[in-house]
Enzyme design. Structure first.
Site, PDB file in Angstrom:
ATOM      1  N   GLU A 149      30.842  44.387 -13.867  1.00 13.32           N
ATOM      2  CA  GLU A 149      29.434  44.278 -14.286  1.00 13.32           C
ATOM      3  C   GLU A 149      28.482  44.981 -13.328  1.00 13.32           C
ATOM      4  OE1 GLU A 149      31.541  41.733 -14.277  1.00 13.32           O
ATOM      5  OE2 GLU A 149      31.675  41.116 -16.378  1.00 13.32           O
ATOM      6  N   ASP A 205      26.455  35.731 -21.039  1.00 15.66           N
ATOM      7  CA  ASP A 205      25.426  35.367 -20.068  1.00 15.66           C
ATOM      8  C   ASP A 205      25.981  35.067 -18.682  1.00 15.66           C
ATOM      9  OD1 ASP A 205      26.587  32.819 -20.861  1.00 15.66           O
ATOM     10  OD2 ASP A 205      25.150  32.846 -22.511  1.00 15.66           O
ATOM     11  N   GLY A 206      27.074  34.291 -18.632  1.00 11.65           N
ATOM     12  CA  GLY A 206      27.624  33.869 -17.341  1.00 11.65           C
ATOM     13  C   GLY A 206      28.304  34.984 -16.576  1.00 11.65           C
ATOM     14  N   HIS A 214      30.082  30.635 -20.665  1.00 15.90           N
ATOM     15  CA  HIS A 214      29.826  31.405 -21.882  1.00 15.90           C
ATOM     16  C   HIS A 214      28.642  30.867 -22.676  1.00 15.90           C
ATOM     17  CE1 HIS A 214      33.875  32.708 -20.920  1.00 15.90           C
ATOM     18  NE2 HIS A 214      33.841  33.629 -21.865  1.00 15.90           N
ATOM     19  N   GLN A 221      28.951  41.089 -21.443  1.00 13.94           N
ATOM     20  CA  GLN A 221      29.657  40.443 -22.547  1.00 13.94           C
ATOM     21  C   GLN A 221      29.174  39.008 -22.813  1.00 13.94           C
ATOM     22  OE1 GLN A 221      34.147  40.217 -22.451  1.00 13.94           O
ATOM     23  NE2 GLN A 221      33.802  41.907 -23.876  1.00 13.94           N
TER      24      GLN A 221
END
Lengths: 327, 351
Positions: A60, A84-85, A129, A82
């Site tokens: 990321e 939020d977390g 997630h 992909q």
């Protein structure tokens, strides 16, 4: 005009952005052949090729970091994170690099980068997630933070975000991905600029401010309040979380005198806290009650079997409405 | 693996057929002059900090060969992403003393227009510039030009996730990127052997990059290796990494005290490998440096130092409104309101 899910409306928004500007690039994990885990990028690599719709390594920080480099070279990257977390490994690149580059270069370097993040809970997902981390970015000067709640806004807000000269954190509520509605092929009369909130339902008795996955819940709450208690609630979809559209917010609260802010994120130091403080300053003498907040509890997002209790539902929103009227 | 070395600490030259170098008096004098100017500038900046004219200074002392040797081996249109100690490289690109110092004086966060010099602004969060360089190189790749991108980083930065992500990302995307690591042996007080148990160029090879080790205090070796590797990258050979072994002869910054963590003997040992000294020996031995050149250069260095001081002290402060106006493309209502209120408050004290 067509009936599209939010996922498809975002997909056609990306398609248009890629078509209109050869400098637009879509990049992220699994955005190519798979079409993204929520299918938002479905078919784009087939249409625009792997040079413009890039399946990246699973990293990321580098997805955002290389997007910054592409933007410095004159491209307009749209990154997908992909879930939020998974955005935290990119935090340094977003907060210290992306957000600050314009200020650090005294306005010389613009970074027109969009970071799309599926956000929030309500889909029974495993941990990391279902998070709502918008405030980390809203707190960072140099970013625009927006959140769509329906297909028409999703489509047009995304196209506006891509056209923006500023970096935009673009949140997409996961539990609304499969909600269907009409999406216009050209900007509709109702299409707002990216920095404006939308009044979804007019009312004189209380302002209910919300965004993203909670918008639908709040609209249902307003319908129930009207039917059962003859309370006319004005529902405002904030859409833009930074900057806030205080003009629309203050005008509404000035009219109603009561305000409830509802979001999935924990209330402590959440967006509702900022909105509440702003309203107190803007509309102090109009207020009949303190601004009340409804949000997730101040706990890490719980396991899926508890999320119905954690996420503010119809009852918790209506309870806040009742408390406001009881003041 | 032994580092590539063409010029030993005593100035003895050995040509290496793997790393051809067209050795001319002009090249040697030019490289020597650039290193001398960079060192004189660095000394002057140090003095300016001690005089209170700069808030902080990070010396490039000792790393002149690594920087001048590498940047002089790429083309002027090759975009460079520095870390924050690449003053010698910056000077080679024409960045002025004032532009280099303004950030450390606390008047701005960066001093130059990256487009003018093809040299990005300094990045202080270690290794964060490496994905930027990689992304920029992805853009070059898509544009189909024959530019390459040169990115500087250090041994400390190599421990960061973004450095290792960059090794991997660059290798898989085959971008025209040359990663140049100045291993100056120290990350503030942490020695290189605490950072890593494999050598950095070997680690890069493990990621699939072509990587080489060079004596970073030998400017001819740095220049020859960088030139050859840059051409391979330019001709589509894929990204590469060069590890230059050098030494940070000063502290990490003017706030640092290296006596607390390293022996004087270590510095003494590296002083015998000084990058400027050994090229000077070669110039003398070949008779490529006459008294006129020497005198002219001494004078040029002093003029440059004086200019550095003067420009530093004359650096203007911008109007505070710049801070509000450069956050986003257009100031938001919030920024406009904060600015207005602050201006009003300031004006209220005017009387």
């Amino acid at each position: 005009m067509s009936q599209l899910t939010l996922s498809k409306a975002l997909n056609t928004g990306l398609q248009q952005a890629l078509t209109n500007d050869p400098k637009v690039i879509v990049m992220g994990q699994d955005v190519g052949g798979l079409g993204g885990v929520f299918r938002v990028t479905d078919g784009l690599q087939k249409d625009f090729g792997p040079q413009r719709v890039i399946d990246t390594p699973l990293a990321e920080a580098s997805i955002v970091g290389t997007a910054i480099g592409l933007a410095l070279r004159g491209y307009r990257p749209i990154c997908e994170i992909q879930f939020d977390g998974f955005v935290y490994p990119a935090f340094n690149q977003i907060v210290s690099q992306l957000a600050k580059m314009r200020a650090r270069s005294h306005g010389q370097l613009a970074l027109p980068v969009v970071i799309r993040i599926p956000v929030g809970g309500g889909i029974g997902a495993v941990e990391h997630h279902s998070e709502s981390n918008e405030v980390y970015f809203a707190h960072t000067a140099g970013l625009r933070v927006v959140c769509c709640s329906n297909p028409q806004d999703g489509h047009w807000m995304l196209r506006q975000a891509v056209a923006s000269e500023d970096p935009v954190i673009f949140y997409e509520p996961k539990r609304r991905y499969w909600a269907k509605d009409e999406v216009t092929d050209t900007p509709a009369e109702s299409t707002l600029p990216l920095d404006r909130a939308r009044i979804l339902r007019s009312g004189d008795d209380l302002t209910l401010l919300t965004y993203g996955g909670m918008v639908d819940t709040c609209q249902r709450a307003a319908a129930v309040a009207a039917e059962e208690d003859r309370r006319e609630i004005e529902v405002v979809d904030l859409r833009t979380l930074s900057p806030l559209d205080m003009e629309t917010i203050a005008a509404s609260v000035g009219k109603t005198g009561r305000c409830v802010v509802a979001h999935e994120a924990p209330t402590f130091a959440g967006l509702g806290a900022e909105v509440g403080a702003e309203i107190t300053e803007y509309s102090f003498y109009d207020l009949q009650a303190p601004v009340l907040r409804v949000g997730g509890f101040n706990i890490p997002y719980p396991p899926a079997k508890y999320e119905d209790q954690h996420l503010p539902d119809l009852d918790r929103v209506l309870d806040a409405v009742d408390r406001s009227f009881a003041w | 693996m032994e580092p590539v070395q063409l010029l030993d600490p005593d100035g003895r030259l050995t040509q290496d057929e793997n790393w051809p170098l067209e050795l001319t008096p002009e090249l040697c004098r030019d490289l020597y002059r650039r290193m001398r100017l960079a060192r004189r500038f660095d000394e002057q900046a140090y003095v300016l900090q001690r005089q209170g004219e700069l808030g902080l200074w990070l010396q490039s002392l000792g790393q002149e060969a690594a920087q001048v040797g590498s940047i002089s081996a790429v083309r002027p249109d090759d975009h460079v992403f520095p870390s924050y100690r690449e003053h010698a490289a910056a000077l080679c690109r024409g960045i002025t003393p004032a532009e280099l110092l303004v950030q450390w004086r606390g008047s701005r966060n960066s001093g130059w227009d990256p487009a003018t010099y093809r040299f990005h602004i300094y990045t202080l969060v270690l290794a964060a510039q490496l994905p930027h360089a990689t992304g920029y190189a992805m853009g070059v790749q898509r544009d189909g030009t024959d530019e390459i991108v040169l990115a500087y980083f250090g041994d400390g930065a190599a421990s960061e996730g973004e450095a290792n992500e960059t090794f991997n990302w660059a290798a898989t995307t085959e971008v025209p990127l040359l990663l140049f690591c100045q291993n100056n042996q120290w990350a503030i007080s942490t020695p290189a052997h605490t950072q890593t148990r494999t050598s950095l160029h070997q680690r890069a090879q493990g990621f699939g990059l072509e990587a080489h080790l060079v004596d970073g205090n030998d400017i001819l070796a740095v220049h020859a290796v960088t030139a050859a590797v840059a051409e391979r990258v330019r001709s589509g050979g894929g990204p590469a990494m060069i590890e230059a072994q050098t030494y940070r002869m000063a502290g990490h910054s003017t706030s640092d005290d290296p006596d607390r963590y390293r022996d004087a003997s270590e510095l003494d040992s590296w002083k015998t490998r000084d990058p400027i000294h050994r090229l000077e020996r070669l110039l003398e031995e070949r008779g490529w440096m006459n008294d006129g050149f020497r005198a002219d250069l001494e004078a040029e260095c002093e003029v440059f130092a004086n200019r550095t001081s003067q420009e530093c002290k004359q650096l203007p402060l911008q109007d505070v409104s710049t801070l509000f106006n450069t956050v986003l493309a257009e100031p938001t209502p919030l920024l406009t309101e904060e600015h207005r209120r602050y201006a009003e408050l300031v004006a209220s004290f005017a009387e």
